[in-house]
Design a protein around this motif. Structure first.
Motif: not given
Length: 657
Positions: A292-293, A309-310, A317-318, A455-461
């Motif tokens: 997840x990103x 980050x992923x 770990x990031x 940067x596709x499908x980023x879950x959180x900002x």
């Protein structure tokens, strides 16, 4: 001969030539340095507008203590940090820092104050100076210049002494600097020279030394924030996108009220300066799966930078997916717009004069503006009043021969009025207009990042940093990106970076993969190939035809580098009898670089291996191994003569070339 200077000729030595095809060695036990045991980790968040420190004892890493409250402090601005301002005496000796510096400077008589050297918001200079060196100057409020390195060292020394004093008072015995691991945060978008500059200033302040560099870690601000955000429990943040009640209040009562309650909650817990970080992955992370990103947007006083980050499970770990980007879009932009507004009303000539002739009153005016700036909100309806210092009103009358009131009536700025109590009265729209250019730039930059394929499908900002406290910025980010991802703000948003930096100091290996910000390589000679190499690069030595100035690449910009990863190349002296071997290291922001003479290629290090006095019965092809270790915020290089295992090390240096 060529018009270009080739390293071969200018150095008077035949240079080196690659021996083998390049190969990368992943060296897991990269650092042979014995892990030192520090009793405590102290992180310093050296901000553009405000600074602070926090610490944690290595024996109880789940407790993070934020520094004690400072004397001074402004109405309407409550936090644990102190303004990044510094005052030197007329003899250029350190006098004071923070509120103390500001208040002392302010109380000086104007005849005296013009001899004192007062600096504020000076960190931006490291971001904006293209060719930063150890000699770069900073300009004080009175126009006098001082070396930037000295100012930064004074500031860091001040924090070092404050922290050691607090630790000693708390422990009842003197705390030694050797027992502390220091962490200093810098914006991720800073170029390498600025990061190195910070390290040099810390050495000058006596925090660590070139012989013991591990005692100091330079951490990247959004990375630190990211580490802290991983630990968040739901009651420690405000989710702008959810409509479910959080903390027993519902965010749909408009963000504004939600925030006041959130702030109340924080304020009640303010008495304790210790934050418990549960040693679990916070609840929010329980929703994250492998791969997840998320984006961390760190918006401070000077810069805004963002990192993608992923998550890599199971340890969480990031991995950095997209090289840090951003720009000078911090809240200072709002101050700058206010200054433009004042110039529009009172005239640029007057404002320039006033700043020089009454520097302390100017500082006062900006402080008054700061507290009103923090009161700006999207749904505000009543005007904001800004007190004009008496000396402003007085000096304006002398300067122009008419009153401030007259100037306001005459200017065509209709949303700023004069109130009978001697204040500038700004409509909420006028205030919001001052924020608009800066916020627009942040949103525009974020949109560009969101459009990148990585940067596709980023879950959180996660919105962090001091400027993230602004409801106007929150609303703009939520309305622009709320449909694409969840926008989340940690509750003590101004301290997020500080706490994350402490966690980073306790476990620096938590960030596993970074993107190299630059392409690195060394200058070599290759056998000249007709038709492939440009004729002007031809150099004939002892009957051999060489192509000079070739850039032999170690790693390219944007390539993923694991922490501690070592890249190795083997070279041989172009002339076998050569005993002093000089290897020059170069960097460039471009990906594909063929020659070290191309524009934008900078020399950033030299390895000088002196083999005189070693056994002469060396194999006729001497092998020189060159290693570069990446991944930390610093980069180290080393050259080894395989036959004699004689070696030389160097840190990549961007300040002295």
């Amino acid at each position: 001969t060529s018009a270009y200077s080739s390293p071969a000729k200018s150095l008077g030595d035949p240079g080196i030539t690659p021996l083998s095809p390049s190969h990368i060695v992943k060296d897991s036990g990269a650092d042979d340095a014995v892990e030192q045991l520090f009793l405590v980790v102290v992180a310093i968040d050296f901000g553009t507008t405000s600074s602070g420190y926090a610490y944690s004892f290595t024996k109880e890493p789940e407790c993070i203590h934020v520094m004690r409250r400072w004397e001074g402090g402004d109405p309407g601005v409550s936090n644990q940090k102190t303004p990044t301002t510094i005052l030197l005496t007329p003899e250029r000796k350190f006098h004071s820092f923070g509120y103390a510096a500001r208040d002392f400077y302010h109380d000086l008589d104007p005849t005296e104050s013009k001899h004192w050297l007062y600096f504020e918001k000076f960190k931006m200079k490291l971001h904006t100076t293209g060719n930063l060196t150890m000699e770069t100057d900073l300009t004080a409020a009175n126009g006098k210049k001082v070396k930037a390195l000295e100012i930064f060292a004074y500031a860091l020394q001040f924090f070092k002494e404050q922290a050691l004093k607090e630790l000693s008072d708390q422990g009842g015995s003197d705390f030694e600097n050797t027992e502390v691991r220091w962490v200093i945060t810098v914006p991720a978008i800073w170029k390498q020279p600025a990061k190195q500059f910070m390290r040099q200033a810390a050495y000058k302040a006596g925090m660590a030394s070139p012989d013991n560099p591990e005692q100091l870690i330079i951490a990247l601000e959004p990375e630190a924030a990211s580490i802290y955000c991983r630990k968040l429990r739901l009651h420690q943040m405000i989710d702008l996108s959810s409509r479910a009640p959080v903390n027993g209040y519902s965010p749909s009562d408009t963000i504004g009220t939600g925030f006041t309650q959130g702030k109340e909650h924080v304020r009640r817990n303010r008495q304790s300066r210790t934050f418990m970080v549960e040693n679990v992955i916070g609840e929010i992370w329980s929703e994250l799966e492998e791969g997840d990103r998320y984006i961390v947007v760190d918006s401070g006083g000077g810069t805004v930078d963002m990192t993608v980050h992923q998550i890599r499970l199971p340890e969480g770990h990031l991995k950095e997916l997209y090289k840090a980007t951003g720009g000078p879009y911090g809240s200072l932009g709002v101050d700058y717009e206010f200054e433009k507004l004042l110039c529009k009303i009172f005239g640029e000539d007057f404002i320039e004069q006033f700043k020089i002739k009454r520097p302390a009153a100017w500082v006062d005016l900006m402080i008054a503006f700061e507290s009103r700036k923090r009161a700006a909100a999207p749904d505000r309806t009543n005007p904001l009043n800004i007190t004009l210092p008496f000396s402003f009103i007085d000096y304006y009358k002398k300067f122009r021969g008419h009153s401030v009131e007259h100037a306001l009536r005459k200017s065509n700025v209709d949303f700023v009025k004069w109130s009978s109590q001697g204040m500038l009265r700004m409509s909420p729209d006028a205030m919001n207009a001052l924020f608009k250019p800066t916020i627009d730039q942040i949103v525009e930059h974020l949109s560009e990042v969101f459009d990148k394929p990585e940067v596709t499908n980023v879950k959180f900002l996660f919105l962090v940093g001091g400027f993230a406290e602004s409801p106007l910025l929150q609303q703009a980010v939520q309305s622009a990106f709320g449909s694409r991802c969840r926008v989340i703000i940690p509750q003590d948003v101004g301290l997020t970076i500080l706490k994350g930096a402490v966690l980073f100091g306790l476990d620096p290996a938590v960030i596993k993969v970074r993107r190299s910000p630059l392409t690195y390589g060394v200058g070599v000679l290759n056998r000249f190939v007709e038709g492939k190499h440009p004729a002007e690069k031809l150099l004939v030595k002892d009957g051999t035809r060489w192509c000079t100035d070739v850039f032999d690449k170690f790693i390219s910009a944007d390539q993923s580098v694991a922490l501690g990863e070592t890249v190795t190349r083997s070279y041989t002296p172009a002339k076998p009898s050569q005993l002093v071997i000089v290897i020059n290291i170069y960097s460039s922001e471009q990906d594909n670089v063929s020659f070290i003479t191309e524009p934008g290629v900078k020399k950033c290090g030299t390895l000088r291996l002196d083999l005189t006095g070693t056994d002469a019965s060396v194999p006729n092809r001497r092998e020189i191994k060159t290693l570069m270790q990446f991944g930390d915020t610093e980069i180290k290089a080393m050259a080894v003569d395989v036959a004699t295992s004689k070696s030389v090390k160097v840190g990549i240096d961007f300040l002295n070339y």
